[in-house]
Scaffold this active site. Structure first.
Site, PDB file in Angstrom:
ATOM      1  N   ASP A 168       0.696  -1.237  -0.025  1.00  0.00           N
ATOM      2  CA  ASP A 168       0.147  -0.021  -0.005  1.00  0.00           C
ATOM      3  C   ASP A 168       1.064   1.221  -0.108  1.00  0.00           C
ATOM      4  OD1 ASP A 168       0.871  -0.843   2.476  1.00  0.00           O
ATOM      5  OD2 ASP A 168      -0.944  -1.067   3.331  1.00  0.00           O
ATOM      6  N   GLU A 221      -6.081   3.041   3.320  1.00  0.00           N
ATOM      7  CA  GLU A 221      -6.704   3.713   4.299  1.00  0.00           C
ATOM      8  C   GLU A 221      -8.188   4.061   4.037  1.00  0.00           C
ATOM      9  OE1 GLU A 221      -5.529   2.948   7.238  1.00  0.00           O
ATOM     10  OE2 GLU A 221      -3.327   3.245   7.089  1.00  0.00           O
TER      11      GLU A 221
HETATM   12 ZN    ZN Z   1      -3.729   1.629   8.618  1.00  0.00          ZN
HETATM   13 ZN    ZN Z   2      -1.899  -0.094   7.078  1.00  0.00          ZN
END
Ligand code: ZN
Ligand code: ZN
Length: 373
Positions: free
Chosen positions: A69, A128
């Protein structure tokens, strides 16, 4: 890459945290790092603020996916770092700076040393929120590169560096955000009978929401309903016309998630009629569970147990949310925790994950992707 290069990358990324789907500088940074690697086996494709990097294997019987991510969080950093975030009010407080560094470290190795099978690196935006995994999974590029297996990790503050923790089956819970807006009728504080006070309605609702976990969820299952933020009204002597609750729901089963949402809908219906107001629910970002493929996880765990450089822990499932779960619904794979040894939890403004975790993960995943070669 040597340790110093990895640490530099991590520290540079740490200074430029960006929100989901706004990872412009981050994407640029990652692209530049990849441009500095040998290009012979690489195919690079941009996807929104993320990237796909395909590494052609010399046999290429299958494609192994590895995802990181990329986004930071709207948190004011409070670490002792000299390389603190340069983006005010934003922080890499969930270790995604380490995750990207690790992905670059693994990728760099295979850009120099052609792998046997194809590898696909996914630099995924917006973990997120609002959620990058689902649309990335649905993208043309993903469907074209189509990995046969998917792997990902997340740093874990509670384990020492050098630890890898995972388990077959359910690893992370189902999660959903929760936003409730209440709209009544405002008025002067001295004339409550002419108004519908949303501060009072919101207070009732908060206490009622607490009964869901205690009274509606199977005690052998697990659920969490947390209201983390409450706001409403304008001034101390004006009756509030609106109020807003913001929270999160986590459950171990998909079933309980549905049940919890059903209960929230009914309780809100009660508030609407009881307080003569209107309520609007927004479930925000929903993450499905992270479910590790049994067979692949067993073999990843067996492999990890045999390497003296790492300590393998079989952990239990956690109430954390992770949108990597969407990839695992589509493609069999494994997610694991990477020990990062810090007293502060994920999303804490003070978190300082151990950079030694980067070296552990890079060498472990290089060894794993190189096995049987
Ligand atoms: Zn997070
Ligand atoms: Zn994370």
């Amino acid at each position: 890459m040597n340790k110093e290069q990895l640490v530099n990358i991590r520290r540079e990324l740490h200074q430029i945290p960006e929100p989901g789907f706004e990872e412009f500088k981050t994407q640029q940074y990652v692209k530049e790092k990849i441009a500095g690697m040998p290009q012979d086996f690489l195919t690079i494709e941009e996807w929104k603020t993320g990237l796909f990097v395909f590494v052609k294997g010399f046999e290429g019987h299958k494609t192994l996916g590895y995802r990181t991510d990329m986004d930071g969080l709207p948190i004011e950093e409070n670490t002792s770092y000299s390389f603190r975030s340069q983006h005010e009010g934003m922080m890499h407080a969930c270790g995604h700076d380490l995750h990207m560094t690790i992905a670059l470290g693994i990728l760099e190795h295979f850009a120099h040393n052609q792998p046997k099978d194809h590898l696909l690196f996914l630099f995924q935006p917006a973990e997120e929120g609002p959620g990058g995994a689902k649309p990335m999974l649905a993208s043309d590029a993903f469907q074209r590169f189509k990995p046969d297996e998917m792997y990902a990790l997340h740093i874990a503050p509670e384990y020492p560096a050098g630890t890898i923790a995972t388990k077959p089956g359910l690893l992370f819970a189902n999660t959903s955000e929760l936003f409730i807006d209440l709209k009544g009728k405002g008025g002067h504080a001295a004339f409550p009978h002419t108004a519908n006070d949303m501060v009072v309605a919101a207070s009732h609702l908060v206490s009622q929401l607490q009964t869901i976990v205690g009274r509606n969820v199977d005690p052998l299952d697990s659920a969490v309903v947390t209201i983390g933020k409450i706001s409403g009204g304008t001034k101390q002597n004006i009756i509030a016309e609106t109020a807003r609750l913001e929270g999160t729901i986590r459950t171990l089963s998909i079933d309980s998630m549905e049940k919890v949402k059903q209960r929230i809908r009914s309780l809100i219906g009660g508030i609407e009629s009881g307080f003569d107001c209107e309520a609007f629910i927004d479930w925000g970002a929903n993450y499905c569970q992270v479910y590790n493929n049994e067979e692949l996880t067993q073999s990843f765990m067996d492999f990890s147990r045999e390497r003296r450089e790492v300590e393998l822990v079989e952990c239990s499932e956690a109430m954390t949310g992770e949108d990597f779960g969407y990839f695992l619904e589509d493609t069999p794979g494994v997610m694991f925790w990477l020990g990062a040894d810090t007293p502060y939890g994920l999303h804490d403004a003070r978190i300082e994950p151990s950079e030694a975790a980067i070296f552990t993960a890079v060498s472990h995943m290089i060894a794993f992707f190189s096995k049987n070669q």
